[in-house]
Design a protein around this motif. Structure first.
Motif, PDB file in Angstrom:
ATOM      1  N   GLY A  20      46.930  77.165  69.962  1.00 21.77           N
ATOM      2  CA  GLY A  20      47.660  78.080  70.647  1.00 21.77           C
ATOM      3  C   GLY A  20      47.216  79.394  71.089  1.00 21.77           C
ATOM      4  N   ILE A  21      46.118  79.783  70.349  1.00 17.33           N
ATOM      5  CA  ILE A  21      45.374  81.142  70.729  1.00 17.33           C
ATOM      6  C   ILE A  21      44.644  80.706  71.885  1.00 17.33           C
ATOM      7  N   LEU A  22      44.055  79.761  71.892  1.00 16.22           N
ATOM      8  CA  LEU A  22      42.970  79.437  72.893  1.00 16.22           C
ATOM      9  C   LEU A  22      43.898  79.420  74.486  1.00 16.22           C
ATOM     10  N   TYR A  23      44.836  78.714  74.330  1.00 14.86           N
ATOM     11  CA  TYR A  23      45.947  78.818  75.148  1.00 14.86           C
ATOM     12  C   TYR A  23      46.439  80.141  75.817  1.00 14.86           C
ATOM     13  N   ILE A  24      46.669  80.991  74.844  1.00 16.82           N
ATOM     14  CA  ILE A  24      47.072  82.423  75.332  1.00 16.82           C
ATOM     15  C   ILE A  24      45.856  83.023  75.646  1.00 16.82           C
ATOM     16  N   SER A  25      44.681  82.921  75.402  1.00 17.08           N
ATOM     17  CA  SER A  25      43.724  83.642  76.045  1.00 17.08           C
ATOM     18  C   SER A  25      43.436  83.083  77.444  1.00 17.08           C
ATOM     19  N   VAL A  26      43.609  81.865  77.668  1.00 17.06           N
ATOM     20  CA  VAL A  26      43.713  81.553  79.159  1.00 17.06           C
ATOM     21  C   VAL A  26      44.517  81.886  79.891  1.00 17.06           C
ATOM     22  N   LEU A  27      45.822  82.159  79.652  1.00 17.81           N
ATOM     23  CA  LEU A  27      46.845  82.603  80.222  1.00 17.81           C
ATOM     24  C   LEU A  27      46.631  83.951  80.677  1.00 17.81           C
ATOM     25  N   ARG A  28      45.993  84.947  79.737  1.00 16.59           N
ATOM     26  CA  ARG A  28      45.752  86.245  80.042  1.00 16.59           C
ATOM     27  C   ARG A  28      44.805  86.731  80.971  1.00 16.59           C
ATOM     28  N   ALA A  29      43.714  85.718  81.501  1.00 12.61           N
ATOM     29  CA  ALA A  29      43.181  85.705  82.513  1.00 12.61           C
ATOM     30  C   ALA A  29      43.513  85.925  83.939  1.00 12.61           C
ATOM     31  N   SER A  30      42.802  86.458  84.857  1.00 19.76           N
ATOM     32  CA  SER A  30      43.523  86.709  86.062  1.00 19.76           C
ATOM     33  C   SER A  30      43.645  85.077  87.068  1.00 19.76           C
ATOM     34  N   ASP A  31      44.748  85.009  87.592  1.00 17.73           N
ATOM     35  CA  ASP A  31      45.098  83.808  88.183  1.00 17.73           C
ATOM     36  C   ASP A  31      44.629  83.886  89.609  1.00 17.73           C
ATOM     37  N   GLY A  32      44.047  84.973  90.302  1.00  8.35           N
ATOM     38  CA  GLY A  32      43.593  85.037  91.601  1.00  8.35           C
ATOM     39  C   GLY A  32      44.566  85.733  92.550  1.00  8.35           C
ATOM     40  N   ASN A  33      44.490  85.416  93.770  1.00  6.44           N
ATOM     41  CA  ASN A  33      45.207  85.889  94.914  1.00  6.44           C
ATOM     42  C   ASN A  33      46.573  84.993  95.070  1.00  6.44           C
ATOM     43  N   ASP A  34      47.490  85.555  96.066  1.00 10.02           N
ATOM     44  CA  ASP A  34      48.738  84.594  96.300  1.00 10.02           C
ATOM     45  C   ASP A  34      48.481  83.394  96.914  1.00 10.02           C
ATOM     46  N   ARG A  35      47.561  83.022  97.434  1.00  9.58           N
ATOM     47  CA  ARG A  35      47.039  81.810  98.058  1.00  9.58           C
ATOM     48  C   ARG A  35      46.795  80.682  96.723  1.00  9.58           C
ATOM     49  N   MET A  36      45.850  81.343  96.085  1.00 12.53           N
ATOM     50  CA  MET A  36      45.336  80.576  94.813  1.00 12.53           C
ATOM     51  C   MET A  36      46.466  80.162  93.914  1.00 12.53           C
ATOM     52  N   ARG A  37      47.445  81.141  93.678  1.00  8.27           N
ATOM     53  CA  ARG A  37      48.339  80.942  92.835  1.00  8.27           C
ATOM     54  C   ARG A  37      49.267  79.844  93.477  1.00  8.27           C
TER      55      ARG A  37
END
Length: 346
Positions: A20-37
Motif C-alpha cells: 500500500g505504501i508503494l502504491y501511494i508513492s506511485v500515486l503521488r508522482a506527476s501524471d503529466g499533461n491533460d492528453r497523457m491523463r
C-alpha cells in the motif's frame, strides 16, 4: 522456526501494508499533461472493465466447484478453495490498479526528471503486485497451516492451491487471447487499412491493445505467479506430511523433536524470509536507480537473493536439518537467477 511459521500471516499483513505504501508513492508522482491523463484513463477504464467482466464469469465457476467440493469432500476443503481463488483474484486486481496508474507516471517522470525517477516509479508500480502476491500467499497458507498444519489434516490446505490454480488458468488464457486479438486488430485496421502508424492513439484498437497488455501481462501474470508461489509451498508441505519414517530419519542431522512437523513448516518459514529479503531488495532501488536500469534491476535481485540464502542457511542450521536441504534451496535460487539473466541477455 516456529515463530516464523506462527507469525507468517502477520508478516503477510505487514507486506500488504508495504504494498500500500508503494502504491501511494506511485500515486503521488506527476501524471503529466491533460492528453497523457486522457489516454491513461482510457486504458485504466478498459482494463478494469475487462477484469469486472472476467471475474463475473469466474464467480460462477468458482461457486460451482466449491459446491462440488463441499458435497463430495468432507471438511473445509471448499473453504480453502474459495480462499485461494479470492487471494488470486485480489493479487491480479491490485497489480492491475498499480500498473495502470504507474504507466503514465513513468512516462511523465522520464520526461520531467529523467531515467532514474522513471525507473523508480516503474519498479515500485510492479513491486506492488509482487509484494501483494507473496503477502497474500503467506496470509492464506499461514492461516490454513495454523488451523490444519498436521499430517492427518494437511490435505485440506491443498484446496487453497487448487483455488489459486483455477483463477490463474482463466486469467492467463483469457487475458492472452484478448491482448492478441486486440493487437492483430489494431495492426490490420490501423496500419494496413487506414495507414495510421503503429501504436498511434488515434486508432481505438491501440487503446484496446494496451488494455490487453495489462490484463494479460499484469492481471493474468499476477494470478499465474500467485498460483506458482502458493502451489510450490503447499506441494512441499504435502511431501513433508507424507514422507516415510526412513526418509525423515536422514533429514534431521541431530535427531529429536517433531521432525515431520518441522519439515512441514520449513517452506512457510523460508517464504517468510524471502518476503523480508524482498523488502530490502525493493528499497535498494532508491540507491541503485541512478545506475544503468538493467544493472539496477539485476543488482536488486542479487541483494534479495543473497539475503534470502543467508537467512535460509541460518534457519536450516539452527533447526538441525541436513545441509543437503540448504543446497537444494541454493540450487533453486541460482537456477532462477540464471534463467532471468539468460532472458535479459536475449
Amino acid at each position: 522456526m516456529e515463530d516464523l511459521v506462527t507469525y507468517a500471516p502477520y508478516l503477510g499483513g505487514a507486506g500488504m501494508l508495504f504494498a500500500g505504501i508503494l502504491y501511494i508513492s506511485v500515486l503521488r508522482a506527476s501524471d503529466g499533461n491533460d492528453r497523457m491523463r486522457e489516454l491513461a484513463e482510457a486504458i485504466h477504464t478498459g482494463a478494469m472493465a475487462f477484469l469486472r467482466r472476467e471475474y463475473m464469469i469466474l464467480i460462477v465457476f468458482v461457486a460451482v466447484v466449491a459446491g462440488l467440493l463441499a458435497w463430495k469432500i468432507p471438511g473445509p476443503t471448499f473453504a480453502a478453495f474459495l480462499g485461494g481463488a479470492g487471494c488470486s483474484v485480489l493479487a491480479g486486481f491490485l497489480g492491475m490498479k498499480a500498473a495502470t496508474r504507474a504507466n503514465v507516471r513513468t512516462t511523465a517522470a522520464a520526461k520531467e526528471k529523467g531515467q532514474g525517477a522513471a525507473l523508480l516509479i516503474a519498479f515500485n508500480g510492479g513491486s506492488v503486485m509482487g509484494v501483494a502476491v507473496a503477502s497474500l500467499g503467506l496470509i492464506g497458507v499461514g492461516v490454513l497451516f495454523a488451523l490444519y498444519g498436521k499430517p492427518d489434516t494437511a490435505q485440506i490446505i491443498n484446496g487453497f492451491a487448487m483455488g489459486a490454480s483455477s483463477i490463474a488458468l482463466f486469467a492467463r488464457v483469457g487475458g492472452g487471447i484478448y491482448t492478441k486479438a486486440a493487437d492483430v486488430g489494431a495492426d490490420l485496421v490501423g496500419k494496413v487499412e487506414a495507414g495510421i502508424p503503429e501504436d498511434d492513439p488515434r486508432n481505438p484498437g491501440v487503446i484496446a491493445d494496451n488494455v490487453g497488455d495489462n490484463v494479460g501481462d499484469v492481471a493474468g501474470m499476477g494470478a499465474d505467479i500467485f498460483e506458482s508461489y502458493v502451489g510450490s509451498i503447499i506441494a512441499t508441505i504435502a511431501i513433508a506430511a507424507t514422507l516415510s519414517a526412513e526418509t525423515i530419519s536422514g533429514v534431521l542431522s541431530d535427531g529429536g523433536g517433531d521432525v515431520r512437523q518441522l519439515l512441514m513448516g520449513l517452506p512457510l518459514a523460508l517464504a517468510a524470509i524471502g518476503l523480508i529479503a524482498s523488502f530490502v531488495g525493493i528499497l535498494s532501488m532508491r540507491v541503485l536507480k541512478g545506475s544503468n536500469p538493467a544493472g539496477a534491476l539485476r543488482y536488486s535481485t542479487f541483494i534479495s537473493a543473497g539475503l534470502f540464502l543467508g537467512g535460509a542457511y541460518y534457519l536450516i542450521s539452527a533447526t538441525g536439518i541436513n545441509d543437503s536441504v540448504f543446497w537444494a534451496v541454493v540450487c533453486g535460487t541460482l537456477v532462477g537467477i540464471i534463467i532471468g539473466l539468460i532472458t535479459e541477455y536475449y
